[in-house]
Design a protein around this motif. Structure first.
Motif, PDB file in Angstrom:
ATOM      1  N   ALA A 258       0.788  -1.161  -0.043  1.00 31.03           N
ATOM      2  CA  ALA A 258       0.093  -0.133  -0.053  1.00 31.03           C
ATOM      3  C   ALA A 258       0.854   1.372   0.127  1.00 31.03           C
ATOM      4  CB  ALA A 258      -0.951  -0.090   1.106  1.00 31.03           C
ATOM      5  N   ILE A 259       0.470   2.127  -0.545  1.00 25.39           N
ATOM      6  CA  ILE A 259       0.971   3.675  -0.696  1.00 25.39           C
ATOM      7  C   ILE A 259       0.465   4.366   0.739  1.00 25.39           C
ATOM      8  CG2 ILE A 259       1.152   5.901  -1.885  1.00 25.39           C
ATOM      9  CD1 ILE A 259       0.672   4.203  -4.488  1.00 25.39           C
ATOM     10  N   ARG A 260       1.495   4.781   1.237  1.00 28.64           N
ATOM     11  CA  ARG A 260       1.135   5.540   2.600  1.00 28.64           C
ATOM     12  C   ARG A 260       1.157   6.879   2.632  1.00 28.64           C
ATOM     13  NH1 ARG A 260       3.745   3.734   8.538  1.00 28.64           N
ATOM     14  NH2 ARG A 260       2.797   5.326   9.716  1.00 28.64           N
ATOM     15  N   GLY A 261       0.128   7.513   3.290  1.00 33.06           N
ATOM     16  CA  GLY A 261       0.097   9.066   3.695  1.00 33.06           C
ATOM     17  C   GLY A 261      -0.455   9.276   4.936  1.00 33.06           C
ATOM     18  N   HIS A 262      -0.831  10.499   5.243  1.00 32.70           N
ATOM     19  CA  HIS A 262      -1.482  10.891   6.327  1.00 32.70           C
ATOM     20  C   HIS A 262      -2.161  12.102   6.122  1.00 32.70           C
ATOM     21  CE1 HIS A 262       2.217  13.228   7.038  1.00 32.70           C
ATOM     22  NE2 HIS A 262       1.299  14.402   7.263  1.00 32.70           N
ATOM     23  N   PHE A 263      -3.016  12.631   7.180  1.00 35.60           N
ATOM     24  CA  PHE A 263      -3.775  13.724   7.136  1.00 35.60           C
ATOM     25  C   PHE A 263      -4.226  14.213   8.602  1.00 35.60           C
ATOM     26  CE2 PHE A 263      -7.263  10.651   6.447  1.00 35.60           C
ATOM     27  CZ  PHE A 263      -8.116  11.063   7.540  1.00 35.60           C
ATOM     28  N   ASP A 264      -4.567  15.438   8.859  1.00 40.35           N
ATOM     29  CA  ASP A 264      -4.902  16.052   9.983  1.00 40.35           C
ATOM     30  C   ASP A 264      -6.290  16.538  10.075  1.00 40.35           C
ATOM     31  OD1 ASP A 264      -2.506  15.610  11.369  1.00 40.35           O
ATOM     32  OD2 ASP A 264      -1.693  17.182  10.469  1.00 40.35           O
ATOM     33  N   VAL A 265      -7.164  15.998  10.922  1.00 41.53           N
ATOM     34  CA  VAL A 265      -8.469  16.438  11.013  1.00 41.53           C
ATOM     35  C   VAL A 265      -8.400  17.887  11.651  1.00 41.53           C
ATOM     36  CG1 VAL A 265     -10.859  16.251  11.696  1.00 41.53           C
ATOM     37  CG2 VAL A 265      -9.499  14.220  10.834  1.00 41.53           C
ATOM     38  N   LEU A 266      -8.897  18.958  11.102  1.00 44.17           N
ATOM     39  CA  LEU A 266      -8.935  20.381  11.596  1.00 44.17           C
ATOM     40  C   LEU A 266     -10.258  20.641  12.165  1.00 44.17           C
ATOM     41  CD1 LEU A 266      -6.741  22.380   8.556  1.00 44.17           C
ATOM     42  CD2 LEU A 266      -6.052  21.148  10.702  1.00 44.17           C
ATOM     43  N   TYR A 267     -11.179  20.385  11.797  1.00 46.04           N
ATOM     44  CA  TYR A 267     -12.524  20.417  12.032  1.00 46.04           C
ATOM     45  C   TYR A 267     -13.552  19.140  11.866  1.00 46.04           C
ATOM     46  CZ  TYR A 267     -16.835  22.984  13.103  1.00 46.04           C
ATOM     47  OH  TYR A 267     -18.366  23.357  13.652  1.00 46.04           O
ATOM     48  N   LEU A 268     -14.247  18.895  12.734  1.00 49.56           N
ATOM     49  CA  LEU A 268     -15.365  17.819  12.564  1.00 49.56           C
ATOM     50  C   LEU A 268     -16.593  18.303  13.621  1.00 49.56           C
ATOM     51  CD1 LEU A 268     -15.979  14.988  11.709  1.00 49.56           C
ATOM     52  CD2 LEU A 268     -14.956  14.098  13.761  1.00 49.56           C
ATOM     53  N   ASP A 269     -17.671  18.215  12.702  1.00 50.17           N
ATOM     54  CA  ASP A 269     -18.918  18.403  13.571  1.00 50.17           C
ATOM     55  C   ASP A 269     -19.837  17.206  13.071  1.00 50.17           C
ATOM     56  OD1 ASP A 269     -19.915  19.703  11.604  1.00 50.17           O
ATOM     57  OD2 ASP A 269     -19.991  21.599  12.921  1.00 50.17           O
ATOM     58  N   GLU A 270     -21.420  17.673  13.287  1.00 44.63           N
ATOM     59  CA  GLU A 270     -22.331  16.750  12.802  1.00 44.63           C
ATOM     60  C   GLU A 270     -22.617  17.158  10.981  1.00 44.63           C
ATOM     61  OE1 GLU A 270     -22.935  16.879  16.909  1.00 44.63           O
ATOM     62  OE2 GLU A 270     -22.506  18.495  15.636  1.00 44.63           O
ATOM     63  N   GLU A 271     -21.985  18.064  10.696  1.00 49.93           N
ATOM     64  CA  GLU A 271     -22.259  18.514   9.323  1.00 49.93           C
ATOM     65  C   GLU A 271     -20.938  18.625   8.515  1.00 49.93           C
ATOM     66  OE1 GLU A 271     -25.922  21.669   9.886  1.00 49.93           O
ATOM     67  OE2 GLU A 271     -23.849  22.502   9.844  1.00 49.93           O
ATOM     68  N   MET A 272     -19.773  18.957   9.029  1.00 46.43           N
ATOM     69  CA  MET A 272     -18.621  19.291   8.202  1.00 46.43           C
ATOM     70  C   MET A 272     -17.413  18.662   9.024  1.00 46.43           C
ATOM     71  SD  MET A 272     -17.274  23.229   7.119  1.00 46.43           S
ATOM     72  CE  MET A 272     -18.769  23.386   6.045  1.00 46.43           C
ATOM     73  N   ARG A 273     -16.465  18.134   7.759  1.00 46.21           N
ATOM     74  CA  ARG A 273     -15.171  17.732   8.301  1.00 46.21           C
ATOM     75  C   ARG A 273     -14.096  18.587   7.406  1.00 46.21           C
ATOM     76  NH1 ARG A 273     -14.100  12.078   6.633  1.00 46.21           N
ATOM     77  NH2 ARG A 273     -13.249  12.975   4.959  1.00 46.21           N
ATOM     78  N   ILE A 274     -13.044  19.018   7.927  1.00 44.03           N
ATOM     79  CA  ILE A 274     -12.260  19.704   7.260  1.00 44.03           C
ATOM     80  C   ILE A 274     -10.719  19.222   7.537  1.00 44.03           C
ATOM     81  CG2 ILE A 274     -10.725  21.937   6.877  1.00 44.03           C
ATOM     82  CD1 ILE A 274     -13.078  23.429   7.931  1.00 44.03           C
ATOM     83  N   THR A 275      -9.870  18.692   6.697  1.00 50.54           N
ATOM     84  CA  THR A 275      -8.556  17.865   6.915  1.00 50.54           C
ATOM     85  C   THR A 275      -7.746  18.731   5.990  1.00 50.54           C
ATOM     86  OG1 THR A 275      -9.083  16.477   4.814  1.00 50.54           O
ATOM     87  CG2 THR A 275      -9.858  15.684   7.010  1.00 50.54           C
ATOM     88  N   LYS A 276      -6.389  18.365   6.373  1.00 52.11           N
ATOM     89  CA  LYS A 276      -5.123  18.836   5.724  1.00 52.11           C
ATOM     90  C   LYS A 276      -4.196  17.609   5.446  1.00 52.11           C
ATOM     91  CE  LYS A 276      -1.567  22.606   6.030  1.00 52.11           C
ATOM     92  NZ  LYS A 276      -1.043  23.603   6.896  1.00 52.11           N
ATOM     93  N   GLY A 277      -4.057  17.726   4.370  1.00 52.47           N
ATOM     94  CA  GLY A 277      -2.941  16.331   3.908  1.00 52.47           C
ATOM     95  C   GLY A 277      -1.636  16.491   4.174  1.00 52.47           C
ATOM     96  N   ASN A 278      -0.933  15.433   3.859  1.00 50.17           N
ATOM     97  CA  ASN A 278       0.682  15.434   4.090  1.00 50.17           C
ATOM     98  C   ASN A 278       1.239  16.139   3.142  1.00 50.17           C
ATOM     99  OD1 ASN A 278      -0.272  12.674   2.634  1.00 50.17           O
ATOM    100  ND2 ASN A 278       1.905  13.217   1.991  1.00 50.17           N
ATOM    101  N   ARG A 279       0.662  16.629   1.798  1.00 50.09           N
ATOM    102  CA  ARG A 279       1.061  17.663   0.988  1.00 50.09           C
ATOM    103  C   ARG A 279       0.485  19.103   1.313  1.00 50.09           C
ATOM    104  NH1 ARG A 279       1.774  14.508  -4.774  1.00 50.09           N
ATOM    105  NH2 ARG A 279       3.272  12.802  -4.031  1.00 50.09           N
ATOM    106  N   GLY A 280      -0.215  19.307   2.304  1.00 50.34           N
ATOM    107  CA  GLY A 280      -0.774  20.489   2.623  1.00 50.34           C
ATOM    108  C   GLY A 280      -2.111  20.927   1.865  1.00 50.34           C
ATOM    109  N   THR A 281      -2.946  19.823   1.492  1.00 48.86           N
ATOM    110  CA  THR A 281      -3.883  20.255   0.792  1.00 48.86           C
ATOM    111  C   THR A 281      -5.252  20.326   1.813  1.00 48.86           C
ATOM    112  OG1 THR A 281      -3.178  18.899  -1.168  1.00 48.86           O
ATOM    113  CG2 THR A 281      -5.607  18.960  -1.119  1.00 48.86           C
ATOM    114  N   LEU A 282      -5.932  21.254   1.553  1.00 48.00           N
ATOM    115  CA  LEU A 282      -7.080  21.494   2.403  1.00 48.00           C
ATOM    116  C   LEU A 282      -8.286  20.908   1.655  1.00 48.00           C
ATOM    117  CD1 LEU A 282      -6.341  25.094   3.635  1.00 48.00           C
ATOM    118  CD2 LEU A 282      -6.299  23.217   5.017  1.00 48.00           C
TER     119      LEU A 282
END
Length: 290
Positions: A258-282
């Motif tokens: 498998a090709i490996r990466g990572h992301f950080d969850v910046l915001y999460l609630d009942e409606e929305m999720r915002i993440t930032k990937g290992n290349r900085g993609t929002l």
């Protein structure tokens, strides 16, 4: 004395009740105003994304995401957070990987790529123009404690004989880091398959089978350049890559490693999720409510 004591008790009880009521009222007002602030910021973000065509590169979008991130209502990896992490989402942001085709006419807002650009140049004919309708993300728990993390691209493939709807499912799984809030994701393969509307239409299904089959793969292999052959062999050796046609007339791309990466969850609630990937993609995702 008895009367005086009783009256005193009633006065204290009344004061205590009033104080509690006032405290509860302040808590409710504070919670309500905080929820309103979440909603205001989310609606502002939605408006900005609509204005900028789904791009997250503009500074006003970045600033709004930072403000939301600072207010994220749930503690990361808490039971409530993990429950909200799962579900089905659709992307509010547009893809930012290279190779997007220029607009066909002034005001053309379609997001278009060739099939090759959407599939690491492994699905053929790789020069077919595809319109990307939306990107969905399905997250579900696995028995081993990991989560499925499939990214599904709903597309229209434009053929000379007519358009056919399809799905490209990028198959992944993810797990949380034991020492941080980071989420690790492992890309294990991809699948190009006909959409349900094609499966239910005999004419479109016939067109699909004539376009995507074993002969298509053999033709593509025969036309491959020396550089293309070299890259193909390198991927096979390093990642165990294999492309085949399965019994459902779908193209499958598989990786033994498998090709490996990572992301950080910046915001999460009942409606929305915002993440930032290992290349900085929002990436801004909205939950699909069934």
């Amino acid at each position: 004395n008895s009367t005086t004591t009783t009256e005193t008790d009633m006065i204290f009880a009344s004061l205590f009740h009033t104080a509690n009521f006032s405290h509860d009222e302040k808590e409710d007002t504070s919670q309500s105003s905080e929820e309103e602030r979440y909603d205001d910021l989310k609606n502002h973000l939605r408006s900005l994304l609509d204005l900028h065509g789904g791009s997250t590169k503009q500074q006003d979008v970045v600033d709004t995401i930072e403000n939301l991130s600072a207010l994220s209502p749930y503690k990361k990896h808490s039971p409530e957070w993990l429950e909200l992490f799962m579900g089905e989402f659709f992307a509010q942001t547009s893809p930012n990987f290279p190779g997007r085709l220029p607009p066909a006419y002034e005001g053309d807002k379609r997001v278009q790529y060739t099939l090759g650009k959407l599939s690491f140049n492994t699905f053929h004919p790789n020069n077919l123009v595809c319109t990307l309708l939306c990107v969905r993300n399905v997250v579900a728990p696995n028995p081993d404690g990991t989560f499925t993390y499939d990214l599904i691209c709903d597309i229209i493939v434009h053929l000379a004989e007519g358009d056919i709807e399809a799905e490209i499912c990028n198959e992944s799984y993810c797990c949380k880091d034991d020492e941080s809030d980071r989420i690790h994701v492992f890309f294990s393969g991809s699948k190009l398959s006909p959409a349900p509307s094609v499966l239910e239409n005999d004419c479109k299904m016939s067109l699909w089978c004539n376009t995507f089959n074993e002969a298509t793969l053999k033709t593509a292999e025969a036309k491959r350049t020396y550089f293309g052959w070299f890259m193909d062999q390198a991927l096979k050796r390093m990642l165990g890559m294999n492309v085949r046609v399965d019994e459902s007339n779908s193209f499958r791309l598989e990786f033994k490693k498998a090709i490996r990466g990572h992301f950080d969850v910046l915001y999460l609630d009942e409606e929305m999720r915002i993440t930032k990937g290992n290349r900085g993609t929002l990436v801004v995702m909205e939950r699909i409510i069934s």
